[in-house]
Design a protein around this motif. Sequence first.
Motif, PDB file in Angstrom:
ATOM      1  N   VAL A  11     -54.136-121.873 -21.262  1.00 52.96           N
ATOM      2  CA  VAL A  11     -55.405-121.471 -20.658  1.00 52.96           C
ATOM      3  C   VAL A  11     -55.316-120.017 -20.206  1.00 52.96           C
ATOM      4  O   VAL A  11     -54.225-119.470 -20.028  1.00 52.96           O
ATOM      5  CB  VAL A  11     -55.749-122.359 -19.432  1.00 52.96           C
ATOM      6  CG1 VAL A  11     -56.061-123.776 -19.855  1.00 52.96           C
ATOM      7  CG2 VAL A  11     -54.605-122.335 -18.416  1.00 52.96           C
ATOM      8  N   LYS A  12     -56.482-119.405 -20.050  1.00 57.74           N
ATOM      9  CA  LYS A  12     -56.549-118.078 -19.444  1.00 57.74           C
ATOM     10  C   LYS A  12     -56.922-118.252 -17.986  1.00 57.74           C
ATOM     11  O   LYS A  12     -57.831-119.016 -17.655  1.00 57.74           O
ATOM     12  CB  LYS A  12     -57.586-117.205 -20.157  1.00 57.74           C
ATOM     13  CG  LYS A  12     -57.138-116.704 -21.518  1.00 57.74           C
ATOM     14  CD  LYS A  12     -58.164-115.755 -22.111  1.00 57.74           C
ATOM     15  CE  LYS A  12     -57.711-115.233 -23.466  1.00 57.74           C
ATOM     16  NZ  LYS A  12     -58.706-114.295 -24.058  1.00 57.74           N
ATOM     17  N   VAL A  13     -56.180-117.575 -17.124  1.00 58.06           N
ATOM     18  CA  VAL A  13     -56.435-117.709 -15.699  1.00 58.06           C
ATOM     19  C   VAL A  13     -56.539-116.339 -15.047  1.00 58.06           C
ATOM     20  O   VAL A  13     -55.967-115.354 -15.526  1.00 58.06           O
ATOM     21  CB  VAL A  13     -55.314-118.515 -15.000  1.00 58.06           C
ATOM     22  CG1 VAL A  13     -55.343-119.967 -15.427  1.00 58.06           C
ATOM     23  CG2 VAL A  13     -53.957-117.893 -15.267  1.00 58.06           C
ATOM     24  N   ILE A  61     -59.657-120.639 -13.558  1.00 56.52           N
ATOM     25  CA  ILE A  61     -60.029-120.627 -14.973  1.00 56.52           C
ATOM     26  C   ILE A  61     -61.510-120.262 -15.077  1.00 56.52           C
ATOM     27  O   ILE A  61     -61.924-119.520 -15.965  1.00 56.52           O
ATOM     28  CB  ILE A  61     -59.769-122.009 -15.616  1.00 56.52           C
ATOM     29  CG1 ILE A  61     -58.268-122.334 -15.582  1.00 56.52           C
ATOM     30  CG2 ILE A  61     -60.290-122.041 -17.056  1.00 56.52           C
ATOM     31  CD1 ILE A  61     -57.931-123.733 -16.055  1.00 56.52           C
ATOM     32  N   LYS A  62     -62.268-120.771 -14.146  1.00 53.52           N
ATOM     33  CA  LYS A  62     -63.717-120.560 -14.140  1.00 53.52           C
ATOM     34  C   LYS A  62     -64.075-119.072 -14.076  1.00 53.52           C
ATOM     35  O   LYS A  62     -65.008-118.619 -14.745  1.00 53.52           O
ATOM     36  CB  LYS A  62     -64.316-121.300 -12.938  1.00 53.52           C
ATOM     37  CG  LYS A  62     -65.818-121.201 -12.842  1.00 53.52           C
ATOM     38  CD  LYS A  62     -66.349-122.097 -11.724  1.00 53.52           C
ATOM     39  CE  LYS A  62     -65.966-121.553 -10.364  1.00 53.52           C
ATOM     40  NZ  LYS A  62     -66.614-122.345  -9.262  1.00 53.52           N
ATOM     41  N   ALA A  63     -63.334-118.293 -13.309  1.00 50.45           N
ATOM     42  CA  ALA A  63     -63.663-116.880 -13.120  1.00 50.45           C
ATOM     43  C   ALA A  63     -63.446-116.044 -14.362  1.00 50.45           C
ATOM     44  O   ALA A  63     -63.969-114.939 -14.478  1.00 50.45           O
ATOM     45  CB  ALA A  63     -62.838-116.312 -11.963  1.00 50.45           C
ATOM     46  N   ILE A  96     -55.867-109.830 -11.870  1.00 48.85           N
ATOM     47  CA  ILE A  96     -55.409-109.788 -13.260  1.00 48.85           C
ATOM     48  C   ILE A  96     -55.752-111.092 -13.968  1.00 48.85           C
ATOM     49  O   ILE A  96     -55.874-112.139 -13.345  1.00 48.85           O
ATOM     50  CB  ILE A  96     -53.892-109.534 -13.375  1.00 48.85           C
ATOM     51  CG1 ILE A  96     -53.091-110.715 -12.828  1.00 48.85           C
ATOM     52  CG2 ILE A  96     -53.481-108.242 -12.724  1.00 48.85           C
ATOM     53  CD1 ILE A  96     -51.615-110.682 -13.209  1.00 48.85           C
ATOM     54  N   VAL A  97     -55.924-110.999 -15.269  1.00 50.71           N
ATOM     55  CA  VAL A  97     -56.150-112.178 -16.098  1.00 50.71           C
ATOM     56  C   VAL A  97     -54.965-112.307 -17.032  1.00 50.71           C
ATOM     57  O   VAL A  97     -54.554-111.336 -17.680  1.00 50.71           O
ATOM     58  CB  VAL A  97     -57.458-112.056 -16.910  1.00 50.71           C
ATOM     59  CG1 VAL A  97     -57.597-113.229 -17.874  1.00 50.71           C
ATOM     60  CG2 VAL A  97     -58.648-111.989 -15.968  1.00 50.71           C
ATOM     61  N   THR A  98     -54.396-113.489 -17.097  1.00 48.99           N
ATOM     62  CA  THR A  98     -53.222-113.702 -17.928  1.00 48.99           C
ATOM     63  C   THR A  98     -53.306-115.086 -18.564  1.00 48.99           C
ATOM     64  O   THR A  98     -54.152-115.906 -18.199  1.00 48.99           O
ATOM     65  CB  THR A  98     -51.927-113.585 -17.098  1.00 48.99           C
ATOM     66  OG1 THR A  98     -50.791-113.683 -17.961  1.00 48.99           O
ATOM     67  CG2 THR A  98     -51.833-114.673 -16.035  1.00 48.99           C
ATOM     68  N   THR A  99     -52.446-115.341 -19.506  1.00 50.89           N
ATOM     69  CA  THR A  99     -52.403-116.660 -20.126  1.00 50.89           C
ATOM     70  C   THR A  99     -51.337-117.505 -19.443  1.00 50.89           C
ATOM     71  O   THR A  99     -50.342-116.986 -18.939  1.00 50.89           O
ATOM     72  CB  THR A  99     -52.070-116.561 -21.632  1.00 50.89           C
ATOM     73  OG1 THR A  99     -50.834-115.868 -21.801  1.00 50.89           O
ATOM     74  CG2 THR A  99     -53.169-115.852 -22.382  1.00 50.89           C
ATOM     75  N   GLY A 100     -51.556-118.793 -19.430  1.00 46.85           N
ATOM     76  CA  GLY A 100     -50.595-119.698 -18.818  1.00 46.85           C
ATOM     77  C   GLY A 100     -50.632-121.058 -19.486  1.00 46.85           C
ATOM     78  O   GLY A 100     -51.484-121.325 -20.335  1.00 46.85           O
TER      79      GLY A 100
END
Length: 303
Positions: free
Chosen positions: A248-250, A264-266, A199-203
């Motif tokens: 950031v999006k992680v 973050i890179k992915a 999953i991609v989420t904000t943090g």
Amino acid sequence: MDETNLTMDDFKTELEHSLKRLTEGDLVKGTVIGISDTEVTVDLSYSSEGIIKLEELSNDPRFSIKADVTIGEEITAMILSEDKEGNLLLSKKKADDILSWDKLKTMMTERTVTTVKVSNAVNGGVVTYLEGIRAFIPASMLSLSYVEDVSTFVGKVLKVIVITADKEANKLVLSAKEVLREEEAKEKSHKISQVQKGIVTTGIVDKLMPFGAFVSIGEGLSGLVHISQICGKRIKSPAEVLKEGQEVKVKVLDVKDGKISLSIKAVSDAEEVHEDAVDIPAEYSTGEQVTTGLGDLLKNFKF
């Protein structure tokens, strides 16, 4: 016991009970057969009944003879003396002083969780009663956070464990904080187990370390973005491209042993994100973007 159904063995048992000699200081068990405003009557299966006066029932100042004693209840008490009518005068308080400490030590060893009601506030904490014994809960053991006014806990029911049970010193100490800490850890572990890989989420960047950055992703959870997963270029320190408080999006790379590994890179390659997010339940995907907040991801789970 219904005398019409008594067997010879029953008669023998009853006779033995009635003939046994009871002396001052003996501990006896009996069944409550009567309750008044001032005393409790107990059937001891003996030639006479036992009487426990109100003042000998409990050390707890909140004790209520009407609310806390019931007909048919089994009580263990100590023999004090015999009254003019031949009834045995008993003390449950003195029996509790002997028997309760063994139980309390077992509760401490097994970290048994029990509930108590706070009786009053004292210097440095609050007082309650457990198994008829006066207990102290230090202010530092009342909550996970700092407690400024312990009087706010008076009358509250708390889940506690025994952390000190010293009969010789007459010292019983309880902790609500330990229970809260264990419950918090269990809830956190459950939440972590619901986080889906990919999953991609904000943090929010919570803390920068030489080896990476800890990112808070909501719901009390955080994960580590290793320095190698911060960006596509080689950097000597996370501070070169990140700062604390930055959003950031992680992407969740892995969830293992209660730890969340993030990247973050992915996130930079959209096609990669779609491919790695195939395990996300259908309701999490909008069909346009595979990013969401962790609160949304967890809202369908019950904790």
